[in-house]
Write a protein that holds these residues in place. Structure first.
Motif, PDB file in Angstrom:
ATOM      1  N   GLU A   1      -0.280   1.635 -10.232  1.00 57.07           N
ATOM      2  CA  GLU A   1      -1.575   0.977 -10.396  1.00 57.07           C
ATOM      3  C   GLU A   1      -1.688  -0.215  -9.444  1.00 57.07           C
ATOM      4  O   GLU A   1      -2.717  -0.451  -8.838  1.00 57.07           O
ATOM      5  N   TYR A   2      -0.602  -0.984  -9.345  1.00 54.39           N
ATOM      6  CA  TYR A   2      -0.578  -2.088  -8.392  1.00 54.39           C
ATOM      7  C   TYR A   2       0.844  -2.282  -7.881  1.00 54.39           C
ATOM      8  O   TYR A   2       1.810  -1.892  -8.528  1.00 54.39           O
ATOM      9  N   ALA A   3       0.939  -2.872  -6.705  1.00 58.50           N
ATOM     10  CA  ALA A   3       2.226  -3.236  -6.111  1.00 58.50           C
ATOM     11  C   ALA A   3       1.985  -4.418  -5.185  1.00 58.50           C
ATOM     12  O   ALA A   3       1.029  -4.422  -4.419  1.00 58.50           O
ATOM     13  N   LYS A   4       2.824  -5.420  -5.278  1.00 59.04           N
ATOM     14  CA  LYS A   4       2.711  -6.598  -4.422  1.00 59.04           C
ATOM     15  C   LYS A   4       4.092  -6.953  -3.912  1.00 59.04           C
ATOM     16  O   LYS A   4       5.065  -6.898  -4.664  1.00 59.04           O
ATOM     17  N   VAL A   5       4.184  -7.304  -2.632  1.00 58.89           N
ATOM     18  CA  VAL A   5       5.455  -7.639  -2.000  1.00 58.89           C
ATOM     19  C   VAL A   5       5.365  -9.048  -1.435  1.00 58.89           C
ATOM     20  O   VAL A   5       4.392  -9.397  -0.762  1.00 58.89           O
TER      21      VAL A   5
ATOM     22  N   GLU B   1       0.826  -1.212   0.000  1.00 56.34           N
ATOM     23  CA  GLU B   1       0.000   0.000   0.000  1.00 56.34           C
ATOM     24  C   GLU B   1       0.861   1.263   0.000  1.00 56.34           C
ATOM     25  O   GLU B   1       0.563   2.225  -0.710  1.00 56.34           O
ATOM     26  N   ALA B   2       1.924   1.266   0.784  1.00 59.29           N
ATOM     27  CA  ALA B   2       2.794   2.437   0.848  1.00 59.29           C
ATOM     28  C   ALA B   2       3.467   2.692  -0.503  1.00 59.29           C
ATOM     29  O   ALA B   2       3.561   3.844  -0.942  1.00 59.29           O
ATOM     30  N   LEU B   3       3.908   1.647  -1.170  1.00 56.56           N
ATOM     31  CA  LEU B   3       4.529   1.809  -2.482  1.00 56.56           C
ATOM     32  C   LEU B   3       3.525   2.325  -3.513  1.00 56.56           C
ATOM     33  O   LEU B   3       3.841   3.212  -4.310  1.00 56.56           O
ATOM     34  N   ARG B   4       2.299   1.772  -3.488  1.00 51.59           N
ATOM     35  CA  ARG B   4       1.263   2.233  -4.422  1.00 51.59           C
ATOM     36  C   ARG B   4       0.977   3.711  -4.246  1.00 51.59           C
ATOM     37  O   ARG B   4       0.884   4.467  -5.204  1.00 51.59           O
ATOM     38  N   GLU B   5       0.820   4.141  -2.991  1.00 52.33           N
ATOM     39  CA  GLU B   5       0.475   5.538  -2.715  1.00 52.33           C
ATOM     40  C   GLU B   5       1.660   6.480  -2.984  1.00 52.33           C
ATOM     41  O   GLU B   5       1.472   7.571  -3.514  1.00 52.33           O
TER      42      GLU B   5
ATOM     43  N   VAL C   1       9.350  -7.691  -5.249  1.00 56.04           N
ATOM     44  CA  VAL C   1       8.381  -6.603  -5.342  1.00 56.04           C
ATOM     45  C   VAL C   1       7.922  -6.529  -6.794  1.00 56.04           C
ATOM     46  O   VAL C   1       8.733  -6.327  -7.694  1.00 56.04           O
ATOM     47  N   SER C   2       6.637  -6.704  -7.014  1.00 58.54           N
ATOM     48  CA  SER C   2       6.061  -6.618  -8.346  1.00 58.54           C
ATOM     49  C   SER C   2       5.233  -5.341  -8.419  1.00 58.54           C
ATOM     50  O   SER C   2       4.329  -5.134  -7.609  1.00 58.54           O
ATOM     51  N   VAL C   3       5.559  -4.472  -9.380  1.00 60.66           N
ATOM     52  CA  VAL C   3       4.869  -3.191  -9.511  1.00 60.66           C
ATOM     53  C   VAL C   3       4.404  -2.999 -10.944  1.00 60.66           C
ATOM     54  O   VAL C   3       4.896  -3.648 -11.864  1.00 60.66           O
TER      55      VAL C   3
END
Length: 156
Positions: free
Chosen positions: A62-66, A53-57, A121-123
């Protein structure tokens, strides 16, 4: 020549500022050890979600998953009382755990957090500088070297 120096100093200042923002967005994550039974993770369960959430904001992604992988689940040292019984023929020792006053679980004297093996980390689509900043921030947060964090970016 002066413009290049000013630009690199400005970029470093922005990088430090964004890293500080990421760390300030995560104040509710507690890294203090908690009483857990064996086989349970000692790291907070929501750290991946909070970091995503911090990376997305922060980077308007559009999306970020760790995903974080661990080598161990951590180690706990429980407090014990030792009693010695002496008789004519032998000495015997009896070991009993000390119970925590707030719960009936054994009192944990010290605890080591699990060793982080690495992070993925996938962004969404991001440029090289953004991926480098994300890699640096995640490695700092988890306390691992930068080469243990991999950032993959989607195509535009």
């Amino acid at each position: 020549m002066i413009d290049i120096i000013k630009t690199s100093k400005f970029r470093n200042a922005v990088l430090l500022f964004l890293t500080g923002i990421i760390l300030m967005l995560l104040p509710d994550i507690s890294f203090t050890p908690k009483a857990v039974s064996s086989g349970e993770k000692a790291f907070p369960d929501g750290i991946e979600q909070s970091l995503s959430e911090a990376l997305r904001e922060t980077y308007n992604l559009e999306y970020a998953k760790v995903i974080i992988t661990y080598d161990t689940y951590g180690e706990k040292v429980v407090e014990y009382n030792y009693e010695q019984t002496v008789s004519d023929t032998e000495n015997t020792y009896q070991k009993s755990s000390v119970a925590d006053k707030s719960s009936n679980q054994p009192f944990v004297k010290t605890e080591k957090l699990p060793y982080v093996r690495g992070a993925l980390v996938s962004v969404s689509a991001a440029d090289e500088n953004t991926c480098f900043e994300i890699r640096s921030a995640v490695s700092t947060l988890l306390g691992v070297s930068v080469n243990k964090v991999n950032v993959i970016s989607g195509k535009e």
